[in-house]
Design a protein around this motif. Structure first.
Motif, mmCIF file in Angstrom:
data_model
loop_
_atom_site.group_PDB
_atom_site.id
_atom_site.type_symbol
_atom_site.label_atom_id
_atom_site.label_comp_id
_atom_site.label_asym_id
_atom_site.label_seq_id
_atom_site.Cartn_x
_atom_site.Cartn_y
_atom_site.Cartn_z
ATOM 1 N N ASP A 1 -0.412 4.256 9.582
ATOM 2 C CA ASP A 1 -0.444 3.491 8.335
ATOM 3 C C ASP A 1 -1.832 2.933 8.036
ATOM 4 N N SER B 1 2.893 3.201 4.879
ATOM 5 C CA SER B 1 3.832 2.159 4.440
ATOM 6 C C SER B 1 3.114 1.069 3.649
ATOM 7 N N ARG C 1 0.653 -3.904 -0.904
ATOM 8 C CA ARG C 1 2.106 -3.827 -1.061
ATOM 9 C C ARG C 1 2.672 -3.125 0.162
ATOM 10 N N ILE C 2 3.679 -3.749 0.760
ATOM 11 C CA ILE C 2 4.476 -3.060 1.777
ATOM 12 C C ILE C 2 5.572 -2.359 0.991
ATOM 13 N N LYS C 3 5.640 -1.055 1.126
ATOM 14 C CA LYS C 3 6.549 -0.264 0.304
ATOM 15 C C LYS C 3 8.010 -0.508 0.678
ATOM 16 N N ASP C 4 8.893 -0.383 -0.309
ATOM 17 C CA ASP C 4 10.333 -0.520 -0.081
ATOM 18 C C ASP C 4 10.806 0.509 0.931
ATOM 19 N N ARG D 1 10.367 0.575 4.089
ATOM 20 C CA ARG D 1 9.470 0.779 5.231
ATOM 21 C C ARG D 1 9.466 -0.474 6.089
ATOM 22 N N THR D 2 9.273 -0.289 7.367
ATOM 23 C CA THR D 2 9.177 -1.417 8.284
ATOM 24 C C THR D 2 7.784 -1.466 8.879
ATOM 25 N N PRO E 1 9.293 -5.824 2.457
ATOM 26 C CA PRO E 1 8.603 -5.179 1.348
ATOM 27 C C PRO E 1 8.183 -6.214 0.310
ATOM 28 N N GLY E 2 7.037 -6.008 -0.283
ATOM 29 C CA GLY E 2 6.526 -6.923 -1.295
ATOM 30 C C GLY E 2 5.022 -6.892 -1.324
ATOM 31 N N GLU E 3 4.447 -7.772 -2.143
ATOM 32 C CA GLU E 3 2.998 -7.854 -2.289
ATOM 33 C C GLU E 3 2.450 -9.054 -1.523
#
Length: 97
Positions: free
Chosen positions: A78, A90, A7-10, A12-13, A28-30
């Motif tokens: 990261d 992230s 998951r890329i966290k909300d 975060r870039t 952000p998403g899975e």
């Protein structure tokens, strides 16, 4: 390469390079991802390094590829000790295949 669900966290870039050298930020998403050595092409000469290859991150127009490589040297905070990332990363590892 080892496979993961991440998951890329909300808020975060995280970005990487697609096969056509386009710089793309991963929303952000899975995602399904693979960790291992990858050839990084970022406008300089190609080089091999550890990278997180995010699958289906974005379709690259004109190709069948839809992955991009997130370089461990660019996102070392990261990806340090991936897949055992810290809480400040992230990227969150949801599952290991």
């Amino acid at each position: 390469m080892k496979s993961f669900r991440i998951r890329i966290k909300d808020g975060r870039t995280v970005g990487g390079f697609a096969s056509d050298l386009t710089r793309i930020n991963v929303p952000p998403g899975e995602y399904d991802a693979r960790w291992g050595e990858a050839t990084i092409r970022d406008g300089g000469g190609p080089r091999t390094e550890l990278a997180l290859t995010v699958l289906n991150a974005t379709p690259v127009v004109g190709t069948r590829q839809s992955f991009l490589n997130i370089s461990s040297s660019e996102y070392h905070l990261d990806l340090d000790n991936f897949p055992d990332v810290g809480a400040d990363s992230s990227i969150e590892v949801l599952e290991r295949y």
